[in-house]
Design an enzyme around this catalytic site. Structure first.
Site, short mmCIF file in Angstrom:
data_model
loop_
_atom_site.label_atom_id
_atom_site.label_comp_id
_atom_site.label_asym_id
_atom_site.label_seq_id
_atom_site.Cartn_x
_atom_site.Cartn_y
_atom_site.Cartn_z
CE1 TYR A 82 1.03 -0.19 4.43
CE2 TYR A 82 -0.07 1.92 4.36
CZ TYR A 82 0.75 1.04 5.00
OH TYR A 82 1.30 1.37 6.22
NE ARG A 141 6.98 4.18 0.80
CZ ARG A 141 6.66 5.01 1.79
NH1 ARG A 141 7.57 5.40 2.67
NH2 ARG A 141 5.43 5.47 1.92
NE ARG A 155 -5.82 -19.44 3.83
CZ ARG A 155 -5.00 -20.24 4.51
NH1 ARG A 155 -5.05 -21.56 4.32
NH2 ARG A 155 -4.15 -19.74 5.39
CE LYS A 184 3.15 3.17 3.25
NZ LYS A 184 3.26 3.16 4.70
CD GLU A 229 9.58 2.04 10.66
OE1 GLU A 229 9.47 2.99 9.87
OE2 GLU A 229 9.65 0.85 10.28
CG LEU A 268 8.17 2.39 4.95
CD1 LEU A 268 7.85 1.14 4.12
CD2 LEU A 268 6.92 3.22 5.16
N1 PDD Z 1 2.60 5.15 7.26
N2 PDD Z 1 7.22 4.03 9.06
C1 PDD Z 1 6.11 3.28 8.98
C2 PDD Z 1 6.10 1.95 9.64
C3 PDD Z 1 4.98 3.77 8.28
O1 PDD Z 1 3.87 3.01 8.20
C4 PDD Z 1 5.02 5.04 7.69
C5 PDD Z 1 3.87 5.62 6.91
C6 PDD Z 1 6.21 5.80 7.81
C7 PDD Z 1 6.36 7.16 7.18
O2 PDD Z 1 6.47 7.05 5.78
P1 PDD Z 1 6.00 8.24 4.83
O3 PDD Z 1 6.72 9.45 5.30
O4 PDD Z 1 6.41 7.80 3.51
O5 PDD Z 1 4.51 8.38 5.00
C8 PDD Z 1 7.29 5.24 8.48
C9 PDD Z 1 1.43 5.58 6.53
C10 PDD Z 1 1.22 7.06 6.54
C11 PDD Z 1 0.24 4.79 7.03
O6 PDD Z 1 0.43 3.60 7.29
O7 PDD Z 1 -0.85 5.34 7.15
#
Ligand code: PDD
Length: 285
Positions: free
Chosen positions: A33, A52, A101, A148, A180, A205
């Protein structure tokens, strides 16, 4: 007016936006996603998000059902159809729905592509003025956090624990170091004015907002060190903050109930937030 979503080639009312129970995103979390912010009806840093996306799908050998250019067109059409001014576009691609499945990749199955929008005034979010608290939790995720993936159960549990504690985010800890946030990248500003954020690797990520903030800070001659840091270091820091597409730059003022500095958003965090918002507006498309 009903919200409009995109599902496999069609724009449909949200209430009619459905995928099969055999979809591999549903059965195996076999999907990727992206979330891109929207300001004044325009996409923010979208090229970075789409780059990405390409990398993530490549890492799991998932072929996109549309070109990147077409995906961006769909994002824009969805923004227009929903009259979205400020918020986010969510997109998800999965390995599609087979007839049963089976764990191994299905043959001849078209990937699923869905998108929807949500409304959020990111620039004027009240938490940007007050800052948020974070709690710490063990990082129990898999070893490929650079992808992601929609497999977000560890983050769901982490962020639920944060919500129950009245905190805005959870910082995940591995080997004594912060990896993170549950859905954000983590930063601190040391007493010597060095901006510290963990280096990209399979442990985190590669945040698009993180990347932009590091570049913007370096352009302004700020010292940036990409390395892991501990919670103790964060508690002894001048400032702490998180970054993500859905909140830009957001001050962290407590960690596990202990205040960072004076418990208020710091001047560098506020400045980087302004700088990021200026960059976002200037490069929006
Ligand atoms: N999440 N780390 C993780 C684990 C994340 O899920 C996200 C983003 C980030 C920040 O990445 P970016 O700056 O590219 O949004 C770091 C999104 C916003 C979400 O899951 O809603």
């Amino acid at each position: 007016m009903d919200q409009i979503a995109y599902v496999n080639g069609s724009f449909v009312p949200m209430t009619e936006a459905k995928v099969s129970i055999l979809d591999r995103g549903f059965l195996f979390a076999d999907g990727i996603y992206e979330v891109a912010a929207v300001l004044d009806g325009k996409l923010i840093d979208n090229a970075s998000h789409l780059a990405r996306l390409l990398r993530s799908v490549g890492e799991i050998a998932l072929a996109l059902p549309e070109t990147i250019d077409r995906i961006q067109e769909i994002q824009k059409e969805l923004i227009a159809r929903n009259n979205l001014v400020n918020g986010m576009v969510y997109l998800e691609v999965t390995r599609g729905a087979d007839t049963g499945r089976d764990f191994a990749f299905p043959k001849g199955v078209k990937p699923t592509l869905i998108m929807f929008t949500s409304v959020k005034d990111i620039v004027n979010a009240p938490s940007a003025k007050t800052g948020i608290g974070v709690i710490t939790v063990p990082d129990i995720r898999w070893a490929r956090r650079d992808i992601k993936s929609v497999a977000l159960l560890a983050q769901v549990l982490a962020k639920q624990a944060a919500a129950e504690a009245g905190a805005g985010e959870a910082w995940m800890i591995e080997g004594g170091m912060v990896t993170e946030g549950g859905s954000s990248s983590a930063f601190i500003l040391t007493q010597d004015d060095v901006l510290v954020t963990r280096q990209n690797s399979s442990a985190i990520l590669p945040g698009c907002t993180r990347k932009a903030v590091v570049a913007l800070a370096e352009e302004r001659q700020l010292r940036v060190e990409e390395r892991p840091f501990t919670v103790e270091e964060a508690l002894a820091a001048k400032e702490a903050f998180i970054t993500s597409a859905s909140l830009f730059v957001q001050a962290v003022v407590t960690i596990d109930g202990k205040t960072v500095a004076n418990g208020k958003p710091g001047p560098m965090t506020d400045r980087l937030r302004e700088i990021y918002i200026d960059f976002a507006r200037a490069t929006a498309q």
